[in-house]
Design a protein around this motif. Structure first.
Motif, PDB file in Angstrom:
ATOM      1  N   ASP A  39       0.648  -1.221  -0.117  1.00 41.03           N
ATOM      2  CA  ASP A  39      -0.153  -0.292  -0.191  1.00 41.03           C
ATOM      3  C   ASP A  39       1.025   1.317  -0.553  1.00 41.03           C
ATOM      4  O   ASP A  39       0.881   2.406   0.269  1.00 41.03           O
ATOM      5  CB  ASP A  39      -0.837  -0.144   0.806  1.00 41.03           C
ATOM      6  N   ARG A  41       2.181   4.278  -1.364  1.00 38.74           N
ATOM      7  CA  ARG A  41       2.276   5.066  -2.417  1.00 38.74           C
ATOM      8  C   ARG A  41       3.101   5.667  -3.322  1.00 38.74           C
ATOM      9  O   ARG A  41       4.627   6.299  -2.460  1.00 38.74           O
ATOM     10  CB  ARG A  41       1.700   6.127  -2.287  1.00 38.74           C
ATOM     11  N   LEU A  89      -1.098   6.025  -7.146  1.00 39.03           N
ATOM     12  CA  LEU A  89      -1.062   4.250  -7.173  1.00 39.03           C
ATOM     13  C   LEU A  89       0.014   4.104  -6.154  1.00 39.03           C
ATOM     14  O   LEU A  89       0.718   4.174  -5.617  1.00 39.03           O
ATOM     15  CB  LEU A  89      -0.276   4.597  -8.731  1.00 39.03           C
ATOM     16  N   ASP A  93      -0.203  -2.031  -7.542  1.00 43.51           N
ATOM     17  CA  ASP A  93      -0.995  -1.985  -8.349  1.00 43.51           C
ATOM     18  C   ASP A  93       0.309  -2.270  -9.390  1.00 43.51           C
ATOM     19  O   ASP A  93       0.275  -1.442 -10.788  1.00 43.51           O
ATOM     20  CB  ASP A  93      -1.757  -0.730  -8.697  1.00 43.51           C
ATOM     21  N   SER A 144      -7.466   0.285 -16.384  1.00 38.48           N
ATOM     22  CA  SER A 144      -8.101  -0.021 -15.182  1.00 38.48           C
ATOM     23  C   SER A 144      -7.135  -1.032 -14.386  1.00 38.48           C
ATOM     24  O   SER A 144      -6.856  -2.460 -14.291  1.00 38.48           O
ATOM     25  CB  SER A 144      -9.278  -0.872 -15.392  1.00 38.48           C
ATOM     26  N   ILE A 145      -7.478  -0.512 -13.034  1.00 40.09           N
ATOM     27  CA  ILE A 145      -6.314  -1.116 -12.183  1.00 40.09           C
ATOM     28  C   ILE A 145      -7.092  -2.700 -11.232  1.00 40.09           C
ATOM     29  O   ILE A 145      -6.888  -3.787 -11.964  1.00 40.09           O
ATOM     30  CB  ILE A 145      -6.206  -0.360 -10.630  1.00 40.09           C
ATOM     31  N   ALA A 146      -8.769  -2.375 -11.531  1.00 43.75           N
ATOM     32  CA  ALA A 146      -9.525  -2.979 -10.948  1.00 43.75           C
ATOM     33  C   ALA A 146      -9.563  -3.926 -11.921  1.00 43.75           C
ATOM     34  O   ALA A 146      -9.920  -5.284 -11.867  1.00 43.75           O
ATOM     35  CB  ALA A 146     -10.933  -2.325 -11.015  1.00 43.75           C
ATOM     36  N   TYR A 162      -4.702   8.694  -9.709  1.00 39.64           N
ATOM     37  CA  TYR A 162      -3.695   7.889 -10.546  1.00 39.64           C
ATOM     38  C   TYR A 162      -2.608   8.284 -10.681  1.00 39.64           C
ATOM     39  O   TYR A 162      -1.666   7.447 -11.260  1.00 39.64           O
ATOM     40  CB  TYR A 162      -4.220   6.023 -10.622  1.00 39.64           C
ATOM     41  N   SER A 182      -6.763   4.199 -13.649  1.00 40.77           N
ATOM     42  CA  SER A 182      -7.929   4.523 -13.448  1.00 40.77           C
ATOM     43  C   SER A 182      -8.110   3.092 -12.387  1.00 40.77           C
ATOM     44  O   SER A 182      -7.954   2.609 -12.540  1.00 40.77           O
ATOM     45  CB  SER A 182      -8.982   4.939 -14.162  1.00 40.77           C
ATOM     46  N   ALA A 183      -8.893   3.410 -11.338  1.00 37.07           N
ATOM     47  CA  ALA A 183      -9.041   2.422 -10.466  1.00 37.07           C
ATOM     48  C   ALA A 183     -10.066   2.010 -11.093  1.00 37.07           C
ATOM     49  O   ALA A 183     -10.239   0.593 -11.163  1.00 37.07           O
ATOM     50  CB  ALA A 183     -10.229   2.981  -9.233  1.00 37.07           C
TER      51      ALA A 183
END
Length: 183
Positions: A39, A41, A89, A93, A144-146, A162, A182-183
């Motif tokens: 996590d 950044r 970000l 990721d 897209s990260i998701a 991001y 993007s998320a």
């Protein structure tokens, strides 16, 4: 004795000749992931590929650590001053983002694929100068990260918390692709 020495030299040459050339993406593998909390950044990211080998990677996180890989040196971790990470970000990721950008360039940018640089652009700068790219309908994709997917886009109306990853040709310095994150 001379034969044994000659045989040893012949066996060692392939190992020695590849020591400082760089790493291909398969050899680098999970080392894209710095040994940092997932996590954390990211404040800065730079990656250089020359002759289809990763020559340099530099990842700075906002805590104060910078993880680097250089072809002639190997991996290192440096401590420094804490940096402000404007982008959301995270280290977690990063791996699939880099892999997706590499795969995208291999398919969509044959001119620069073997030698290019990637750099993280902060959210405040992510959409700057993209009007020409959107007008041409080329050179902009959204990651897209998701979903872990990359798709070409011809316009973008949102903000980019991001940031974006900018690909430039290593030889000519020309911006070839912008990957909006993007998320």
């Amino acid at each position: 004795m001379k034969r044994i020495l000659a045989l040893l030299i012949c066996l060692m040459l392939p190992l020695l000749s590849g020591c400082d050339r760089g790493l291909d993406y398969e050899m680098l593998g999970d080392n894209w992931m710095p040994d940092l909390a997932g996590d954390a950044r990211i404040a800065a990211l730079q990656l250089t590929v020359r002759e289809n080998l990763v020559r340099q990677v530099r990842i700075a996180v906002e805590s104060s650590e910078t993880v680097s890989y250089e072809a002639y040196v190997g991996f290192s971790v440096e401590e420094g001053e804490p940096q402000q990470a404007e982008a959301l970000l995270t280290v977690g990721d990063l791996y699939w983002l880099i892999e997706s950008a590499h795969a995208w360039l291999s398919e969509h940018d044959k001119a620069h694929f073997e030698s290019y640089a990637l750099e993280l652009v902060q959210p405040s700068e992510a959409l700057a100068g993209l009007e020409g790219f959107f007008a041409e309908g080329e050179g902009v994709a959204e990651y897209s990260i998701a979903e872990g997917s990359m798709d070409r886009v011809k316009s973008y109306e949102g903000d980019l918390p991001y940031g974006a990853l900018v690909a430039t040709g290593e030889a000519d310095g020309a911006r070839s692709w912008v990957f909006l994150i993007s998320a």
